[in-house]
Design an enzyme around this catalytic site. Structure first.
Site, PDB file in Angstrom:
ATOM      1  N   SER A 198       7.872  13.093 -48.261  1.00 50.05           N
ATOM      2  CA  SER A 198       7.720  14.534 -48.313  1.00 50.05           C
ATOM      3  C   SER A 198       8.858  15.181 -49.100  1.00 50.05           C
ATOM      4  O   SER A 198       9.024  14.876 -50.282  1.00 50.05           O
ATOM      5  CB  SER A 198       7.587  15.093 -46.905  1.00 50.05           C
ATOM      6  OG  SER A 198       6.920  16.335 -46.940  1.00 50.05           O
ATOM      7  N   ASP A 304      -4.108  14.114 -46.790  1.00 48.72           N
ATOM      8  CA  ASP A 304      -2.889  14.868 -46.511  1.00 48.72           C
ATOM      9  C   ASP A 304      -3.151  16.345 -46.814  1.00 48.72           C
ATOM     10  O   ASP A 304      -3.353  16.724 -47.971  1.00 48.72           O
ATOM     11  CB  ASP A 304      -1.742  14.341 -47.378  1.00 48.72           C
ATOM     12  CG  ASP A 304      -0.383  14.903 -46.978  1.00 48.72           C
ATOM     13  OD1 ASP A 304      -0.339  15.966 -46.334  1.00 48.72           O
ATOM     14  OD2 ASP A 304       0.638  14.276 -47.324  1.00 48.72           O
ATOM     15  N   HIS A 335      -0.499  13.231 -43.488  1.00 50.22           N
ATOM     16  CA  HIS A 335       0.897  13.217 -43.938  1.00 50.22           C
ATOM     17  C   HIS A 335       1.674  12.160 -43.142  1.00 50.22           C
ATOM     18  O   HIS A 335       2.444  12.482 -42.233  1.00 50.22           O
ATOM     19  CB  HIS A 335       1.481  14.616 -43.722  1.00 50.22           C
ATOM     20  CG  HIS A 335       2.709  14.921 -44.514  1.00 50.22           C
ATOM     21  ND1 HIS A 335       2.727  14.930 -45.881  1.00 50.22           N
ATOM     22  CD2 HIS A 335       3.982  15.247 -44.116  1.00 50.22           C
ATOM     23  CE1 HIS A 335       3.939  15.263 -46.296  1.00 50.22           C
ATOM     24  NE2 HIS A 335       4.715  15.440 -45.247  1.00 50.22           N
TER      25      HIS A 335
END
Length: 668
Positions: A198, A304, A335
């Site tokens: 991320s 995601d 995610h």
């Protein structure tokens, strides 16, 4: 700085030269003994643990001195004692103190002297005994670092780039945050790999896009490639806040008190109009892909909905255009880190990747298929290239059916119009649930049951010509596989995985840093349809120049929506649908005209209605085999196949809503 020559093979030049010399001078037995895998021969208990503060050369907090970022280091003692230099695996993060890393939200811990005791994640436990240094960088404005968080801008990126420079003898570091004693990186050969999920992986993308020398590879997991596309989709806002909220969320208390000017710049530079501004240009790493020298091992969940798949297609294609060596994993998860959806294979593959890229071991990872794709939960296939060779775009066209809003999808141009009214209470799951039923909130177009499997691979585009009834309107377009399946439940809190109580260990441990992590398993659900690709836009941004304008009700506009990349097989017997609608609940915000209180007696009186011109509406979809494959899959009588699309659970996953303030990398 001289530009490094690109090679068509994955093997570094030095490795290739050594291999050639070995083949000439050594016996076959000696050649076979060349190292192919780093082994855990170094003591983790005795590893050197230290901290330095690297000077970024910036003064983002305006205190009159350049900012220093805290760098925590764990490295093997034995190579240093023998004068041997080691490569570096770096994770630069804003989360080490505010939020934690990984499935168990680990934060950095320190001893009384400020030395790192617990480094989050398994990287140090596993790789330090194998001869790597592991470096955890606190981004500027977080934890023990000076400066301010500017959410993907020059401060964020320079926080990590300055460390790469220092590791390669080009930067300055100090033994304390404010002192003058210099720290030198004589223990490393400078060869650096960056990794992270991320925001951490986003920083790896950003640093690679500077072309910094010494960064050999990056492993971005569920990472952002353009911050504009994190907050907006072609002018349509994805969240009800901007980067200033995220900056405030992760900053240390000290930074928060000093960084009001940076916060103002984030607010002023990122207007909620959805227009592209210089702030977003600075944070667009795709446009700088030509500078990337590092190889890229990209990992992303195809479902995601935090850092969406829109961040994969443009970045991947730009890297390919510029000859960057690449590898990709695409999972069915949301995610989620691969350590939590394919742990054993992930650790082994990552180990071999770093051995090849940072140590130069000829272990064959460069000769393996480029892509691993999760086709069903825990069932993976490979592809020698991605998208696969032979993938070509087919232009699909919607046509009117016998009922309003229920049309056909094929290769022939349609005629007429379809009209729908934006209902912000509904989203893609609702539309797909009722794709065969006339409803006022969407227009759906569906093939017949397929006579053979049909593979989509890559990024699609949907061009819509629409006439709005209001001065503002949003559009959504989704591709849906209509038919029963068992998939990872990406809409669940675990986004496709369930965390168990059992633990497995990945490397060595100390009393303050365990290598043992809770196991996971796939969390699945039975569905009657699967949304495989999505795209959204504000119709006011139809011109494509990055700025929007009020619409003239009754006037016709044409806009092309960029849908997210995917790799999905629509099985024989299923149907493929294109749905066009307004606000996708939980995934984009509604336009202003949908937020006002509706007129009494008509819940849609103030909502935008849009009339589609079907002759000027189409979808460009990448199929393995192109239009010919689509024609073959849709040929024949529906009676010739088992119509699996008519059985099973009618619904999809629960509504995949998002929180008002989604944080990249939070939770999993």
């Amino acid at each position: 700085m001289p530009k490094r020559t690109r090679f068509t093979t994955w093997r570094p030049l030095a490795t290739a030269a050594v291999a050639a010399l070995t083949a000439t001078l050594l016996t076959p037995a000696a050649a076979d003994a060349a190292p192919r895998e780093s082994l855990p021969v170094h003591s983790y208990d005795d590893a050197i643990r230290e901290a330095v503060w690297v000077d970024t050369g910036l003064d983002e907090d305006r205190d009159g001195r350049t900012d220093r970022v805290a760098v925590d280091i764990v490295r093997p003692r034995e190579p240093a004692q023998r004068g041997r230099k080691v490569p570096v695996i770096m994770d630069a993060s804003p989360y080490y103190s505010c939020c934690g890393r990984g499935n168990e939200s680990q934060k950095k811990t320190y001893d009384a002297n400020g030395r790192i005791v617990g480094m989050p994640l398994f990287y140090d436990n596993y790789f330090v005994p194998r001869g790597y240094a592991v470096v955890g960088v606190d981004l500027a404005g977080t934890n023990r670092s000076d400066g301010c968080v500017d959410v993907g801008g020059r401060s964020d990126v320079q926080s990590a780039k300055a460390v790469v420079d220092w590791l390669n003898g080009r930067g300055r570091a100090y033994t304390t945050r404010t002192g003058t004693e210099r720290a030198r990186a004589g223990w490393t050969n400078g060869r650096t790999g960056m990794i992270g999920k991320s925001w951490d992986g986003t920083i790896a993308n950003g640093v690679a896009a500077t072309g910094v020398e010494g960064l050999e590879t990056i492993v971005p997991i569920a990472a952002i490639s353009s911050w504009y596309d994190y907050y907006f989709s072609q002018g349509a806002p994805l969240y009800d806040s901007g980067p200033e909220w995220l900056s405030d969320y992760v900053e240390s208390p000290d930074a928060r008190a000093r960084c009001a000017a940076v916060q103002r710049e984030l607010v002023e530079g990122a207007p909620r109009t959805g227009d592209r501004t210089p702030l977003w240009t600075e944070r667009d790493y795709v446009r700088a892909a030509r500078k990337v020298r590092a190889s890229v091992f990209l990992v992303h969940g195809m479902q995601d909905l935090n850092v969406r798949m829109q961040h994969v297609g443009p970045w991947w294609d730009a890297l390919a255009k510029n000859g960057v060596r690449r590898k990709i994993w695409l999972s069915q998860t949301g995610h989620v880190d691969p350590f939590d959806f394919r742990r054993d294979t992930w650790v082994r593959t990552l180990h071999r990747w770093f051995d090849h890229e940072l140590l130069g071991h000829d272990n064959g990872v460069d000769r393996e298929p480029m892509a691993d794709i999760e086709r069903r939960p825990d069932q993976w296939v490979t592809s020698t290239a991605w998208p696969p060779r032979g993938t070509r775009t087919a232009t699909l066209r919607p046509a009117k059916g016998t009922e309003a809003g229920v049309g056909a999808l094929g290769l022939r141009r349609g005629e007429g119009t379809e009209t729908f009214t934006d209902d912000p209470r509904l989203g893609e799951t609702d539309w797909a649930d009722r794709v065969d039923t006339p409803t006022p909130d969407k227009a759906g177009f569906v093939t017949g049951p397929l006579t053979r499997d049909l593979r989509l691979a890559g990024s699609s585009q949907v061009t819509v010509t629409a006439t709005p009834s209001t001065p503002a309107a949003h559009l959504s377009a989704v591709l849906v596989d209509l038919g029963p399946d068992t998939i990872r439940d990406y809409a669940d809190d675990g986004e496709g995985v369930t965390t168990l109580t059992e633990r497995t260990c990945w490397g060595a441990s100390t009393a303050g840093d365990s290598s043992c992590y809770r196991e996971t398993r796939a969390r699945t659900t039975d569905v009657g349809h699967t949304v495989v690709s999505r795209g959204w836009a504000d119709l006011g941004h139809h011109a494509g120049d990055g700025t929007g304008e009020p619409l003239t009700p009754g006037e016709r506009y044409t806009i092309t929506l960029d849908l997210a990349a995917t790799d999905h097989v629509v099985p024989r017997g299923h149907r493929l649908a294109l749905i066009v609608a307004g606000t996708d609940r939980g995934l984009i915000d509604p336009p202003p005209s949908s937020r006002v209180r509706p007129s009494r007696g008509d819940p849609h009186a103030d909502a935008p209605s849009l009339t589609l011109d079907l002759a000027r509406t189409s979808a460009r979809v990448p199929f393995a085999g192109g239009a010919a494959a689509f024609a073959r899959a849709t040929a024949g009588s529906p009676a010739e196949v088992t119509d699996s699309a008519s059985g099973g659970t009618p619904n999809g996953v629960d509504r995949p809503g998002v929180t008002a303030h989604r944080v990249p990398g939070e939770a999993r």
